[in-house]
Design a protein around this motif. Structure first.
Motif, mmCIF file in Angstrom:
data_model
loop_
_atom_site.group_PDB
_atom_site.id
_atom_site.type_symbol
_atom_site.label_atom_id
_atom_site.label_comp_id
_atom_site.label_asym_id
_atom_site.label_seq_id
_atom_site.Cartn_x
_atom_site.Cartn_y
_atom_site.Cartn_z
ATOM 1 N N VAL A 149 -17.668 10.368 -6.492
ATOM 2 C CA VAL A 149 -18.288 11.694 -6.565
ATOM 3 C C VAL A 149 -17.745 12.491 -7.751
ATOM 4 N N ASN A 150 -16.451 12.298 -8.056
ATOM 5 C CA ASN A 150 -15.843 13.043 -9.171
ATOM 6 C C ASN A 150 -16.454 12.684 -10.527
ATOM 7 N N GLN A 151 -17.111 11.516 -10.597
ATOM 8 C CA GLN A 151 -17.708 11.102 -11.869
ATOM 9 C C GLN A 151 -19.003 11.859 -12.189
ATOM 10 N N LYS A 152 -19.603 12.500 -11.176
ATOM 11 C CA LYS A 152 -20.884 13.180 -11.376
ATOM 12 C C LYS A 152 -20.814 14.549 -10.718
ATOM 13 N N ALA A 153 -20.563 15.578 -11.517
ATOM 14 C CA ALA A 153 -20.363 16.928 -10.978
ATOM 15 C C ALA A 153 -21.600 17.459 -10.271
ATOM 16 N N SER A 154 -22.787 16.962 -10.637
ATOM 17 C CA SER A 154 -24.020 17.477 -10.028
ATOM 18 C C SER A 154 -24.145 17.113 -8.555
ATOM 19 N N LEU A 155 -23.372 16.133 -8.116
ATOM 20 C CA LEU A 155 -23.414 15.757 -6.698
ATOM 21 C C LEU A 155 -22.747 16.796 -5.803
ATOM 22 N N TRP A 156 -21.901 17.636 -6.379
ATOM 23 C CA TRP A 156 -21.156 18.606 -5.573
ATOM 24 C C TRP A 156 -22.055 19.769 -5.145
ATOM 25 N N LYS A 157 -22.010 20.068 -3.837
ATOM 26 C CA LYS A 157 -22.698 21.217 -3.262
ATOM 27 C C LYS A 157 -21.692 22.025 -2.444
ATOM 28 N N LEU A 158 -22.077 23.251 -2.114
ATOM 29 C CA LEU A 158 -21.153 24.135 -1.405
ATOM 30 C C LEU A 158 -20.786 23.586 -0.028
ATOM 31 N N ASP A 159 -21.799 23.026 0.680
ATOM 32 C CA ASP A 159 -21.481 22.515 2.020
ATOM 33 C C ASP A 159 -20.635 21.247 1.941
ATOM 34 N N LEU A 160 -20.688 20.524 0.788
ATOM 35 C CA LEU A 160 -19.813 19.371 0.601
ATOM 36 C C LEU A 160 -18.359 19.816 0.468
ATOM 37 N N CYS A 161 -18.155 20.981 -0.164
ATOM 38 C CA CYS A 161 -16.799 21.514 -0.338
ATOM 39 C C CYS A 161 -16.138 21.812 1.001
ATOM 40 N N THR A 162 -16.905 22.338 1.946
ATOM 41 C CA THR A 162 -16.322 22.695 3.248
ATOM 42 C C THR A 162 -15.785 21.464 3.972
ATOM 43 N N THR A 163 -16.403 20.302 3.726
ATOM 44 C CA THR A 163 -15.940 19.058 4.361
ATOM 45 C C THR A 163 -14.766 18.446 3.611
ATOM 46 N N LEU B 169 -12.520 19.911 1.330
ATOM 47 C CA LEU B 169 -11.286 20.677 1.091
ATOM 48 C C LEU B 169 -10.147 20.337 2.064
ATOM 49 N N PRO B 170 -10.395 20.216 3.394
ATOM 50 C CA PRO B 170 -9.283 19.825 4.276
ATOM 51 C C PRO B 170 -8.716 18.451 3.920
ATOM 52 N N GLN B 171 -9.580 17.522 3.429
ATOM 53 C CA GLN B 171 -9.099 16.195 3.038
ATOM 54 C C GLN B 171 -8.268 16.274 1.754
ATOM 55 N N ILE B 172 -8.672 17.181 0.851
ATOM 56 C CA ILE B 172 -7.910 17.367 -0.384
ATOM 57 C C ILE B 172 -6.497 17.850 -0.076
ATOM 58 N N GLU B 173 -6.368 18.718 0.914
ATOM 59 C CA GLU B 173 -5.038 19.212 1.297
ATOM 60 C C GLU B 173 -4.145 18.054 1.740
ATOM 61 N N LYS B 174 -4.717 17.084 2.470
ATOM 62 C CA LYS B 174 -3.943 15.910 2.892
ATOM 63 C C LYS B 174 -3.578 15.043 1.685
ATOM 64 N N GLU C 41 -26.071 32.000 5.830
ATOM 65 C CA GLU C 41 -25.474 30.663 5.851
ATOM 66 C C GLU C 41 -24.593 30.442 4.621
ATOM 67 N N ARG C 42 -25.083 30.909 3.466
ATOM 68 C CA ARG C 42 -24.298 30.778 2.236
ATOM 69 C C ARG C 42 -23.021 31.606 2.319
ATOM 70 N N LEU C 43 -23.109 32.789 2.889
ATOM 71 C CA LEU C 43 -21.939 33.650 3.046
ATOM 72 C C LEU C 43 -20.911 33.002 3.972
ATOM 73 N N HIS C 44 -21.416 32.384 5.050
ATOM 74 C CA HIS C 44 -20.510 31.707 5.998
ATOM 75 C C HIS C 44 -19.770 30.554 5.310
ATOM 76 N N LYS C 45 -20.483 29.766 4.497
ATOM 77 C CA LYS C 45 -19.849 28.651 3.787
ATOM 78 C C LYS C 45 -18.825 29.144 2.782
ATOM 79 N N TYR D 65 -13.267 29.809 1.080
ATOM 80 C CA TYR D 65 -12.218 30.735 0.645
ATOM 81 C C TYR D 65 -10.970 30.579 1.521
ATOM 82 N N LYS D 66 -11.203 30.470 2.830
ATOM 83 C CA LYS D 66 -10.077 30.308 3.760
ATOM 84 C C LYS D 66 -9.339 28.992 3.498
ATOM 85 N N GLN D 67 -10.101 27.918 3.243
ATOM 86 C CA GLN D 67 -9.483 26.621 2.977
ATOM 87 C C GLN D 67 -8.724 26.618 1.647
#
Length: 655
Positions: free
Chosen positions: A544-558, A560-565, A611-615, A620-622
């Motif tokens: 996924v890191n090879q293609k920035a266009s694949l990134w969406k906001l709802d993908l970030c919510t999933t 980010l917790p894995q990135i912390e690990k 929905e966008r505000l919730h994401k 932001y919290k993560q």
């Protein structure tokens, strides 16, 4: 004047949620003191590293609650018995089911591995004790004599005897090669919950619900002493490795006892409630307790605990701290176990006999083993503990160093010796610096002992077994070729384990790939996260890191917790992938997130905006959670340090 540093004697290590339902049994690995196995009402056996919060492996196959678990000394095998009477043995290094043993008609209450041969003993609520040969899935012998549930089984250090404790208030000693009961030890006024052999001498300790601990001489078959006044039922006892004292895990305290004469050396307050098992590693005692679905672990620093009587003649010794003074040098009062100092090898196969229940593995047994699984939950910890560090021997890092004590917050509780009751004062007073001398025991010519009553077991003689089956085989010096063969065997053993890990990883990646081909990137990422294997997440993020266009906001919510690990991983490649992904998210989405959160509230109902505000709020919290970790690592040197410093600058707007 500087305040002296005060260290703790006992502290809580951690608390984990071990099962989805109530925990029904647990045991510590006695070899390292760092491995914990738990059995639950959810019919699973879970494996943990004692100081880490994540489950290493989950073992499935039982269809009823797991009532008893036991690890062998090398911590390579685990056996678990269920409420239905079935027993399963797993090979932890190969991550697979080894045997399914059927034969008991009620709950399995107790299990133990033989110290040398490949045997397991099981005690049940059906009052029977069975000895199993786990090589061929057969019951070798059945010992009858107890009239109620058998609560604890222990093999002697030399592998010749088996001690059993039961609800019928008795302790029995069985001769394995003769198939007979050597002696019965009555005297307890309540169910006997636990027995332990002295590590060196012919001495046995038993703990009971009658709040007493009794010590039994295994030469004269008589009671040596009895310690009374325990604050509750005795459920866990453990001899010190050198045999100088006995530890008893009482309600909210650890008590240290001697037995000739009976006396209490020390009492340490530990808020562990009803401690279920004890182990010793690196001069620290580890205790574990469970309540509902939670398991708590505790540490006691044994260097700060009084473990023996003291000698008062030497003024230099008198000036030492109490815990550092040497014990009174005395010769053993009884025989010492004769354990050959040889390399263990597998005993020869025993012949099939009538006591082994005359049955071959059935299709039902095969089905049970096919349905039993050893699921690796945390590949990092699994590899760290069970993967060989080199081709010849396994030296797991879990044995390396003691657990550090937390900062002291109350000097008054650094070491609290509970005041004994008046009854205890008269029976076994706690030694102090003024009373440091014990009379030396003078041994006389031994009196010929009466032969104990011999009570036969189910058969007069266990057909097919001989004494050598219960002893380590003597390893004859071999030629160089045989040594090389042993080395290759060890290499192949590690290879098989690695193949299991890689096969599991390949299977998980195939699952993610199947989702990816549908074109739904979010679903494929969700499936990778659900597998709970960071290696799969890393592989996916590297794509996924090879293609920035694949990134969406709802993908970030999933993600980010894995990135912390990943940022906390010990693997350099994991940290590097986590930094790359976090940098992409910050560059692409952080301005958007801050703008949306700073915008004034809209008038009317706009579902997509909500929905966008919730994401954005969730992201932001993560990110705030990760920012503290990034800041702490920004001072590192090298490539990772510069990467964390760059991330710290990008996250400055969060503050």
């Amino acid at each position: 004047m500087a305040t002296p540093v005060v260290t703790k004697t006992a502290w809580k290590l951690q608390e984990i949620v071990a099962h989805a339902s109530n925990v029904s049994s647990l045991v510590l690995g006695k070899g390292s003191g760092r491995l914990l196995a738990t059995g639950g009402d959810d019919c699973r056996v879970n494996l943990w590293s004692i100081n880490k919060p994540n489950c290493i492996m989950s073992l499935t196959g039982h269809t009823s609650p797991v009532e008893s678990v036991r690890l062998n000394t090398p911590e390579e095998l685990i056996v678990a018995g269920s409420q239905s009477g079935s027993i399963r043995v797993w090979d932890l290094e190969a991550a697979k089911i080894l045997r399914t043993l059927m034969g008991h008609k009620a709950n399995i209450c107790s299990l133990d591995f033989h110290p040398y041969g490949e045997f397991v003993a099981s005690g049940s609520q059906d009052t029977n004790i069975k000895l199993w040969d786990i090589r061929r899935k057969g019951c070798v012998f059945r010992y009858r004599g107890h009239s109620q549930a058998v609560r604890c089984l222990r093999f002697s250090p030399d592998g010749k005897w088996l001690a059993s404790a039961a609800d019928d208030h008795t302790v029995k000693l069985w001769d394995l090669t003769a198939g007979k009961m050597m002696s019965e030890f009555p005297g307890h006024a309540g169910p006997v919950n636990v027995v332990e052999f002295h590590p060196n001498e012919y001495l046995l300790a038993s703990g009971s619900s009658d709040r007493t601990i009794r010590f039994w001489d295994l030469e004269k078959f008589q009671v040596v002493s009895c310690i009374e006044g325990e604050p509750g039922p005795v459920r866990s006892i453990l001899f010190n490795p050198d045999g100088c004292c006995l530890y008893s895990g009482c309600q909210d305290s650890l008590r240290v006892y001697g037995w000739e004469p009976e006396r209490c050396f020390d009492v340490v307050l530990v808020n562990w409630g009803k401690v279920a098992d004890l182990a010793i590693c690196n001069n620290q005692l580890i205790g574990v307790a469970f309540s509902q679905s939670n398991v708590s672990s505790y540490v006691v620093d044994l260097t700060r605990v009084t473990r023996t009587g003291m000698v008062a003649q030497d003024p230099v010794q008198d000036s030492l701290p109490l815990a550092q003074q040497p014990p009174l040098p005395t010769a053993p009062l009884r025989r010492i176990y004769e354990r050959p100092s040889t390399t263990c090898s597998k005993p020869q196969r025993v012949k099939q006999n009538s006591e082994s229940e005359r049955r071959s593995p059935s299709s039902e047994d095969d089905r049970d083993e096919r349905e039993s699984r050893a699921e690796i939950q945390n590949a990092e910890d699994y590899n760290e503990i069970f993967q060989p560090k080199n081709s010849i021997s396994r030296t797991p890092p879990r044995r390396s160093e003691p657990f550090p004590a937390p900062p002291e917050d109350d000097t008054a509780t650094a070491k609290e010796a509970a005041k004994p009751s008046p009854a205890m004062d008269t029976q076994f007073p706690v030694p102090n610096l003024e009373v440091l001398s014990w009379p030396q025991v003078i041994t006389s010519t031994p009196v010929p002992k009466a032969e104990p009553a011999i009570i036969p077991a189910a058969r007069n003689e266990p057909i097919g077994l001989k004494a050598s089956d219960f002893l380590p085989a003597v390893k004859i010096p071999q030629q160089t070729e045989l040594v090389d063969e042993d080395a290759m065997s060890q290499i192949r053993k590690g290879h098989d384990t690695m193949c299991v890990v890689l096969t599991s990883r390949h299977k998980n990646l195939d699952t993610v790939r199947a989702m990816w081909t549908t074109g739904d990137i979010k679903t494929s990422v969700d499936s990778a996260v659900a597998i709970n294997d960071l290696s799969v997440v890393v592989d996916l993020l590297n794509i996924v890191n090879q293609k920035a266009s694949l990134w969406k906001l709802d993908l970030c919510t999933t993600i980010l917790p894995q990135i912390e690990k990943l940022l906390q991983s010990k693997y350099e490649s994991y940290v590097q992938t986590g930094c790359t992904s976090l940098k992409l998210i910050l560059q692409r989405f952080l301005p958007l997130i801050t703008d949306i959160l700073a915008a004034p509230p809209s008038v009317g109902v706009d579902i997509s905006r909500e929905e966008r505000l919730h994401k954005c709020r969730l992201c932001y919290k993560q990110l705030k959670s990760i920012s503290g970790l990034v800041k702490s690592k920004s001072g590192l040197s090298g490539r990772h340090g510069s990467a964390f410093r760059e991330l710290h600058l990008l996250m400055a707007s969060l503050d």
